[in-house]
Enzyme design. Structure first.
Site, PDB file in Angstrom:
ATOM      1  N   GLY A  13      25.410 -44.604  31.205  1.00 37.06           N
ATOM      2  CA  GLY A  13      24.902 -45.964  31.425  1.00 37.06           C
ATOM      3  C   GLY A  13      24.503 -46.566  32.706  1.00 37.06           C
ATOM      4  N   ASP A  33      31.718 -53.686  31.765  1.00 34.47           N
ATOM      5  CA  ASP A  33      32.464 -52.304  31.833  1.00 34.47           C
ATOM      6  C   ASP A  33      33.959 -52.629  31.915  1.00 34.47           C
ATOM      7  N   LYS A  34      35.006 -52.018  31.252  1.00 34.74           N
ATOM      8  CA  LYS A  34      36.373 -51.967  31.396  1.00 34.74           C
ATOM      9  C   LYS A  34      36.916 -51.258  32.687  1.00 34.74           C
ATOM     10  N   THR A 121      25.852 -39.649  19.580  1.00 34.67           N
ATOM     11  CA  THR A 121      25.868 -38.289  19.859  1.00 34.67           C
ATOM     12  C   THR A 121      25.417 -37.483  18.675  1.00 34.67           C
ATOM     13  N   ASP A 122      25.055 -36.212  18.926  1.00 34.93           N
ATOM     14  CA  ASP A 122      24.624 -35.075  18.060  1.00 34.93           C
ATOM     15  C   ASP A 122      26.006 -34.645  17.277  1.00 34.93           C
ATOM     16  N   GLU A 123      27.308 -34.989  18.172  1.00 32.14           N
ATOM     17  CA  GLU A 123      28.365 -34.564  17.582  1.00 32.14           C
ATOM     18  C   GLU A 123      28.832 -35.056  16.255  1.00 32.14           C
ATOM     19  N   TYR A 145      36.949 -37.669  18.684  1.00 31.09           N
ATOM     20  CA  TYR A 145      35.992 -38.526  19.394  1.00 31.09           C
ATOM     21  C   TYR A 145      34.921 -38.806  18.405  1.00 31.09           C
ATOM     22  N   LYS A 149      33.048 -42.012  16.828  1.00 31.67           N
ATOM     23  CA  LYS A 149      31.780 -42.320  17.229  1.00 31.67           C
ATOM     24  C   LYS A 149      30.951 -42.784  15.967  1.00 31.67           C
ATOM     25  N   ASN A 174      24.127 -32.627  24.544  1.00 28.57           N
ATOM     26  CA  ASN A 174      25.012 -32.887  26.046  1.00 28.57           C
ATOM     27  C   ASN A 174      23.936 -33.122  27.163  1.00 28.57           C
ATOM     28  N   PRO A 200      37.808 -22.136  33.699  1.00 27.51           N
ATOM     29  CA  PRO A 200      38.263 -22.065  32.277  1.00 27.51           C
ATOM     30  C   PRO A 200      37.156 -22.414  31.432  1.00 27.51           C
ATOM     31  N   VAL A 201      37.079 -21.011  30.659  1.00 29.14           N
ATOM     32  CA  VAL A 201      36.049 -20.936  29.389  1.00 29.14           C
ATOM     33  C   VAL A 201      36.589 -20.926  28.178  1.00 29.14           C
ATOM     34  N   GLY A 270      39.364 -26.897  16.941  1.00 30.47           N
ATOM     35  CA  GLY A 270      38.215 -27.772  16.043  1.00 30.47           C
ATOM     36  C   GLY A 270      36.742 -27.597  16.571  1.00 30.47           C
TER      37      GLY A 270
HETATM   38  P1  NAD Z   1      31.488 -41.951  30.566  1.00 25.92           P
HETATM   39  O1  NAD Z   1      32.793 -41.683  30.040  1.00 25.92           O
HETATM   40  O2  NAD Z   1      30.941 -41.491  31.808  1.00 25.92           O
HETATM   41  O3  NAD Z   1      31.605 -43.451  30.729  1.00 25.92           O
HETATM   42  C1  NAD Z   1      32.055 -44.458  29.859  1.00 25.92           C
HETATM   43  C2  NAD Z   1      32.049 -45.767  30.386  1.00 25.92           C
HETATM   44  O4  NAD Z   1      32.450 -46.649  29.357  1.00 25.92           O
HETATM   45  C3  NAD Z   1      32.731 -46.027  31.624  1.00 25.92           C
HETATM   46  O5  NAD Z   1      32.233 -46.636  32.518  1.00 25.92           O
HETATM   47  C4  NAD Z   1      33.990 -46.699  30.964  1.00 25.92           C
HETATM   48  O6  NAD Z   1      34.884 -47.642  31.880  1.00 25.92           O
HETATM   49  C5  NAD Z   1      33.500 -47.466  30.024  1.00 25.92           C
HETATM   50  N1  NAD Z   1      34.289 -47.935  29.012  1.00 25.92           N
HETATM   51  C6  NAD Z   1      35.334 -47.159  28.098  1.00 25.92           C
HETATM   52  N2  NAD Z   1      35.760 -47.743  27.330  1.00 25.92           N
HETATM   53  C7  NAD Z   1      35.307 -49.060  27.346  1.00 25.92           C
HETATM   54  C8  NAD Z   1      35.718 -50.278  26.674  1.00 25.92           C
HETATM   55  N3  NAD Z   1      36.506 -50.294  25.621  1.00 25.92           N
HETATM   56  N4  NAD Z   1      35.251 -51.586  26.998  1.00 25.92           N
HETATM   57  C9  NAD Z   1      34.121 -51.576  28.095  1.00 25.92           C
HETATM   58  N5  NAD Z   1      33.820 -50.398  28.718  1.00 25.92           N
HETATM   59  C10 NAD Z   1      34.333 -49.239  28.490  1.00 25.92           C
HETATM   60  O7  NAD Z   1      30.596 -41.583  29.495  1.00 25.92           O
HETATM   61  P2  NAD Z   1      29.198 -41.152  29.411  1.00 25.92           P
HETATM   62  O8  NAD Z   1      29.001 -39.678  29.189  1.00 25.92           O
HETATM   63  O9  NAD Z   1      28.309 -41.784  30.404  1.00 25.92           O
HETATM   64  O10 NAD Z   1      28.817 -41.640  27.820  1.00 25.92           O
HETATM   65  C11 NAD Z   1      28.237 -42.687  27.571  1.00 25.92           C
HETATM   66  C12 NAD Z   1      27.761 -43.034  26.013  1.00 25.92           C
HETATM   67  O11 NAD Z   1      27.035 -41.837  25.806  1.00 25.92           O
HETATM   68  C13 NAD Z   1      28.952 -42.620  25.256  1.00 25.92           C
HETATM   69  O12 NAD Z   1      28.724 -43.856  24.088  1.00 25.92           O
HETATM   70  C14 NAD Z   1      29.032 -41.339  24.790  1.00 25.92           C
HETATM   71  O13 NAD Z   1      29.588 -41.330  23.280  1.00 25.92           O
HETATM   72  C15 NAD Z   1      27.420 -41.041  24.609  1.00 25.92           C
HETATM   73  N6  NAD Z   1      26.927 -39.635  24.780  1.00 25.92           N
HETATM   74  C16 NAD Z   1      27.282 -39.010  25.856  1.00 25.92           C
HETATM   75  C17 NAD Z   1      26.799 -37.903  26.110  1.00 25.92           C
HETATM   76  C18 NAD Z   1      27.392 -36.734  27.119  1.00 25.92           C
HETATM   77  O14 NAD Z   1      26.700 -35.774  27.204  1.00 25.92           O
HETATM   78  N7  NAD Z   1      28.088 -37.288  28.200  1.00 25.92           N
HETATM   79  C19 NAD Z   1      25.817 -37.430  25.010  1.00 25.92           C
HETATM   80  C20 NAD Z   1      25.367 -38.097  23.990  1.00 25.92           C
HETATM   81  C21 NAD Z   1      26.066 -39.216  23.879  1.00 25.92           C
HETATM   82  O1  DAU Z   2      26.901 -33.311  22.261  1.00 30.42           O
HETATM   83  C1  DAU Z   2      27.197 -34.421  23.200  1.00 30.42           C
HETATM   84  C2  DAU Z   2      28.426 -34.447  23.512  1.00 30.42           C
HETATM   85  O2  DAU Z   2      28.418 -33.812  24.596  1.00 30.42           O
HETATM   86  C3  DAU Z   2      29.024 -35.817  23.957  1.00 30.42           C
HETATM   87  O3  DAU Z   2      28.836 -36.690  22.917  1.00 30.42           O
HETATM   88  C4  DAU Z   2      30.212 -36.074  24.569  1.00 30.42           C
HETATM   89  O4  DAU Z   2      30.736 -37.360  25.103  1.00 30.42           O
HETATM   90  C5  DAU Z   2      30.320 -34.973  25.749  1.00 30.42           C
HETATM   91  O5  DAU Z   2      31.378 -35.029  26.671  1.00 30.42           O
HETATM   92  C6  DAU Z   2      29.789 -33.686  25.400  1.00 30.42           C
HETATM   93  O6  DAU Z   2      30.778 -33.037  24.520  1.00 30.42           O
HETATM   94  P1  DAU Z   2      31.130 -31.411  24.803  1.00 30.42           P
HETATM   95  O7  DAU Z   2      32.610 -31.474  24.168  1.00 30.42           O
HETATM   96  O8  DAU Z   2      30.253 -30.660  24.233  1.00 30.42           O
HETATM   97  O9  DAU Z   2      31.105 -31.442  26.287  1.00 30.42           O
HETATM   98  P2  DAU Z   2      32.075 -30.709  27.296  1.00 30.42           P
HETATM   99  O10 DAU Z   2      31.496 -30.694  28.562  1.00 30.42           O
HETATM  100  O11 DAU Z   2      33.405 -31.144  27.211  1.00 30.42           O
HETATM  101  O12 DAU Z   2      32.221 -29.116  26.687  1.00 30.42           O
HETATM  102  C7  DAU Z   2      31.135 -28.541  26.763  1.00 30.42           C
HETATM  103  C8  DAU Z   2      31.298 -27.074  26.159  1.00 30.42           C
HETATM  104  O13 DAU Z   2      31.983 -26.341  27.207  1.00 30.42           O
HETATM  105  C9  DAU Z   2      32.182 -27.180  24.891  1.00 30.42           C
HETATM  106  O14 DAU Z   2      31.622 -25.952  23.954  1.00 30.42           O
HETATM  107  C10 DAU Z   2      33.581 -26.882  25.376  1.00 30.42           C
HETATM  108  C11 DAU Z   2      33.059 -25.934  26.615  1.00 30.42           C
HETATM  109  N1  DAU Z   2      34.225 -26.174  27.567  1.00 30.42           N
HETATM  110  C12 DAU Z   2      34.412 -27.340  28.125  1.00 30.42           C
HETATM  111  C13 DAU Z   2      35.446 -27.634  29.075  1.00 30.42           C
HETATM  112  C14 DAU Z   2      35.921 -28.883  29.720  1.00 30.42           C
HETATM  113  C15 DAU Z   2      34.684 -25.020  28.235  1.00 30.42           C
HETATM  114  O15 DAU Z   2      34.558 -24.057  27.841  1.00 30.42           O
HETATM  115  N2  DAU Z   2      35.778 -25.013  29.411  1.00 30.42           N
HETATM  116  C16 DAU Z   2      36.198 -26.442  29.572  1.00 30.42           C
HETATM  117  O16 DAU Z   2      36.934 -26.364  30.583  1.00 30.42           O
END
Ligand code: NAD
Ligand code: DAU
Length: 332
Positions: A13, A33-34, A121-123, A145, A149, A174, A200-201, A270
């Site tokens: 954001g 933002d919260k 998200t693609d998830e 999660y 979503k 991602n 950690p993987v 999962g």
């Molecule tokens: P983030 O965790 O970095 O930020 C989330 C923000 O939302 C924070 O500022 C938090 O304070 C705020 N928030 C949480 N709950 C709230 C509430 N109830 N009311 C108001 N504010 C609140 O997350 P991000 O990685 O920036 O993700 C942002 C969006 O993008 C999310 O909707 C996530 O699902 C989506 N998204 C993330 C990824 C990724 O890879 N990170 C990929 C695709 C989509």
């Molecule tokens: O695909 C979009 C999503 O990508 C978003 O919607 C989510 O908000 C965002 O968190 C992200 O989800 P992932 O679960 O894919 O992201 P994460 O960084 O947690 O993990 C990426 C990959 O790495 C996943 O296969 C899990 C693995 N992983 C993650 C962590 C934190 C590890 O192997 N070790 C770790 O410690």
């Protein structure tokens, strides 16, 4: 134009707010933002005098009504974004993604908002071993999660069909880049590597993620907000699919560490094996990713190396307790 951006103190954001002000400097931005553990006021420091910041939750009807007054558009980022945390406790995920999104949708309708963009998200599609998800692929979320979503996305579609609210949904793969909270794989690996700590993987490390640079995703969201067709979904995936172990090894190379830091730990329950998104539809609106993973990763590693004052308070605060809970025993 006046736009309400929820969750803009977070990683994506805050990048989106900067992209908007770079391309449309006259636009008025209200941020709601919260400030959860992941929300940080300093993420908006560069543009602080150009936005109106309101601290509040999207599930708080009065706070949302107040913040949305006079806005033409809403971009809803607010979320609990970490899959592992949703496995421990889903409540905040359901509250924010389902109840909260519903409250923002209601308030948008009441306020006569012209456009509502849901950041998703693609998830929500679940895992795909072969082939690529399109916008017509069925929704099959695996984690609390992604299930919550998906619930938010379905409410957005319901508000389009039932009330005629002009909605669009943008589903990203991602993200990586500057200011990402270090619970996520890329910044966790960078910070642990810089400190010489174990990395950690999960499982065999062969899960595949489709990495997109955060500024590319932010531009895709803006493209969909401005030019997407009402009621439609647009996927925005990154240019590469990379097995986790390869992403980790590239970070080790960039930080000058060897592979002995890698520690295979218990797999995520999962765990989705592979994500792959077709972005043809948003490309049809003129968007394309600009950052190659190799270049984006170098810039990201450099940013974390140069910005200890950003991450040091995180590593020594709430994150430490989370990290102990999540990895303590596994990493000894
Ligand atoms: P983030 O965790 O970095 O930020 C989330 C923000 O939302 C924070 O500022 C938090 O304070 C705020 N928030 C949480 N709950 C709230 C509430 N109830 N009311 C108001 N504010 C609140 O997350 P991000 O990685 O920036 O993700 C942002 C969006 O993008 C999310 O909707 C996530 O699902 C989506 N998204 C993330 C990824 C990724 O890879 N990170 C990929 C695709 C989509
Ligand atoms: O695909 C979009 C999503 O990508 C978003 O919607 C989510 O908000 C965002 O968190 C992200 O989800 P992932 O679960 O894919 O992201 P994460 O960084 O947690 O993990 C990426 C990959 O790495 C996943 O296969 C899990 C693995 N992983 C993650 C962590 C934190 C590890 O192997 N070790 C770790 O410690």
């Amino acid at each position: 134009m006046k736009t309400l951006i929820t969750g803009a103190a977070g990683f994506i954001g805050s990048a989106y707010a900067r992209v908007v002000l770079d391309s449309r400097p006259e636009e008025q931005l209200v941020v709601l933002d919260k400030l959860t553990y992941a929300g940080r006021r300093e993420n908006l420091a560069e543009i602080d005098d150009r936005i109106e910041f309101v601290q509040g939750a999207i599930e708080d009807r009065d706070a949302v009504r107040e913040a949305i007054a006079g806005c033409d558009c809403v971009v809803n980022f607010a979320a609990e974004s970490h899959v592992d945390r949703s496995i421990d406790d889903q409540d905040a995920f359901a509250r924010t993604h389902v109840i909260g999104t519903g409250v923002v949708l209601d308030a948008a309708r009441e306020a006569g908002v012209q456009r509502f963009l849901q950041v998703s998200t693609d998830e929500v599609y679940g895992s795909i071993e072969e082939g690529t998800f399109t916008e017509d692929s069925p929704i099959r979320p695996s984690s609390p999660y992604s299930a919550t979503k998906a619930g938010g996305d379905l409410l957005v579609s319901a508000h389009f069909h039932t009330y005629g609210l002009e909605t669009v949904i943008c589903r990203g793969s991602n993200n990586y880049g500057l200011r990402q909270y270090p619970e996520k794989l890329i910044p966790l690996t960078i910070l642990n590597a810089l400190a010489g700590d174990s990395i950690p993987v999960y499982g065999d490390g062969l899960q595949v993620r489709n990495w997109i640079h955060v500024e590319d995703f932010a531009r895709a969201i803006d493209t969909v907000l401005l030019d997407g067709a009402p009621g439609e979904v647009y996927n925005a995936g990154g240019p590469v699919e990379v097995p986790n172990i390869e992403a980790v090894k590239r970070v080790l190379e960039l930080t000058g560490r060897d592979e002995s830091l890698i520690e295979y730990v218990r797999d995520r329950p999962g765990h989705d094996r592979r994500y792959s998104l077709s972005s043809d539809k948003v490309r049809g609106l003129g968007w394309e990713p600009r950052t190659r993973f190799t270049d984006g990763l170098v810039a990201t590693v450099d940013w974390y190396r140069d910005n200890e004052p950003w991450w040091e308070p995180i590593r020594s605060g709430e994150y430490r307790a989370y990290y102990e809970r999540q990895y303590g025993r596994a990493l000894g």
